[in-house]
Design a protein around this motif. Structure first.
Motif, mmCIF file in Angstrom:
data_model
loop_
_atom_site.group_PDB
_atom_site.id
_atom_site.type_symbol
_atom_site.label_atom_id
_atom_site.label_comp_id
_atom_site.label_asym_id
_atom_site.label_seq_id
_atom_site.Cartn_x
_atom_site.Cartn_y
_atom_site.Cartn_z
ATOM 1 N N MET A 72 3.683 3.329 3.639
ATOM 2 C CA MET A 72 3.482 4.096 2.413
ATOM 3 C C MET A 72 2.833 3.252 1.314
ATOM 4 O O MET A 72 1.913 3.709 0.645
ATOM 5 N N SER A 73 3.297 2.036 1.124
ATOM 6 C CA SER A 73 2.749 1.216 0.037
ATOM 7 C C SER A 73 1.280 0.880 0.287
ATOM 8 O O SER A 73 0.475 0.879 -0.641
ATOM 9 N N GLU A 74 0.918 0.611 1.540
ATOM 10 C CA GLU A 74 -0.488 0.320 1.856
ATOM 11 C C GLU A 74 -1.359 1.556 1.623
ATOM 12 O O GLU A 74 -2.457 1.460 1.070
ATOM 13 N N PHE A 75 -0.852 2.714 2.029
ATOM 14 C CA PHE A 75 -1.602 3.951 1.849
ATOM 15 C C PHE A 75 -1.803 4.245 0.362
ATOM 16 O O PHE A 75 -2.911 4.528 -0.080
ATOM 17 N N LEU A 76 -0.720 4.155 -0.405
ATOM 18 C CA LEU A 76 -0.811 4.453 -1.836
ATOM 19 C C LEU A 76 -1.700 3.454 -2.565
ATOM 20 O O LEU A 76 -2.446 3.838 -3.466
ATOM 21 N N GLU A 77 -1.612 2.184 -2.179
ATOM 22 C CA GLU A 77 -2.462 1.171 -2.812
ATOM 23 C C GLU A 77 -3.940 1.512 -2.616
ATOM 24 O O GLU A 77 -4.741 1.415 -3.531
ATOM 25 N N ARG A 78 -4.266 1.947 -1.435
ATOM 26 C CA ARG A 78 -5.659 2.263 -1.106
ATOM 27 C C ARG A 78 -6.157 3.485 -1.865
ATOM 28 O O ARG A 78 -7.299 3.534 -2.306
ATOM 29 N N PHE A 79 -5.287 4.481 -2.024
ATOM 30 C CA PHE A 79 -5.715 5.750 -2.604
ATOM 31 C C PHE A 79 -5.199 6.001 -4.025
ATOM 32 O O PHE A 79 -5.435 7.072 -4.577
ATOM 33 N N GLU A 80 -4.518 5.021 -4.622
ATOM 34 C CA GLU A 80 -3.946 5.208 -5.959
ATOM 35 C C GLU A 80 -4.987 5.649 -6.984
ATOM 36 O O GLU A 80 -4.779 6.611 -7.722
#
Length: 160
Positions: free
Chosen positions: A51-59
């Motif tokens: 989740m953190s990697e996904f959100l970081e990429r798309f934040e």
């Protein structure tokens, strides 16, 4: 969005889940492009995107969408109204609906928070409130904290 990709519900997006979703969405990407996109999100190279990697990429993408559709403006309006109507402002109002003192609100308590200022956000539908809550609940835990709200309130609106 992560739940769409995370087919087995383990909180991570493995390569097969990612490829399967990209193919179903028919994004027009080649297999090599899908591989590179997935690899680019997997910061620790453990073969899964959490989740953190996904959100970081798309934040920044999510923030731009929320700014554009007015969700951030509704959050800022809530804070402004609470600061005007309630002694102690947003923080005091948040604490008043945080019945367990955990510093986090579930959706029901958040709806109570939105109802505190008279008429400020009365135009919001249940769907609008759900969108605001989902925007604030970045961890997808079903809970929002005061810092989650302040992240939006304290940010300067982006000019279109």
């Amino acid at each position: 969005m992560v739940t769409i990709l995370d087919k087995d519900g383990d909180g991570e997006i493995d390569y097969d889940e990612f490829v399967g979703t990209m193919k179903r969405l028919d994004c027009g990407l080649t297999d090599d492009q899908i591989f590179e996109l997935n690899r680019g999100m997997d910061n620790d190279q453990d073969q899964v995107v959490d989740m953190s990697e996904f959100l970081e990429r798309f934040e920044s993408v999510f923030d731009a969408i929320n700014e554009e559709n007015g969700t951030f403006n509704n959050i800022r309006q809530l804070a402004k109204s609470l600061n005007k109507e309630i002694d102690g402002g947003l923080e005091a109002a948040f604490k008043s609906v945080d019945s367990d003192g955990s510093g986090r609100l579930n959706r029901s308590a958040f709806e109570s928070l939105i109802k505190i200022p008279h008429d400020a956000l009365s135009h919001l539908s249940t769907e609008d409130i759900g969108n605001i809550f989902g925007t604030l609940d970045r961890s997808c835990s079903g809970l929002v904290s005061l810092p989650d709200i302040l992240r939006i309130v304290d940010a300067e609106p982006k000019e279109n």
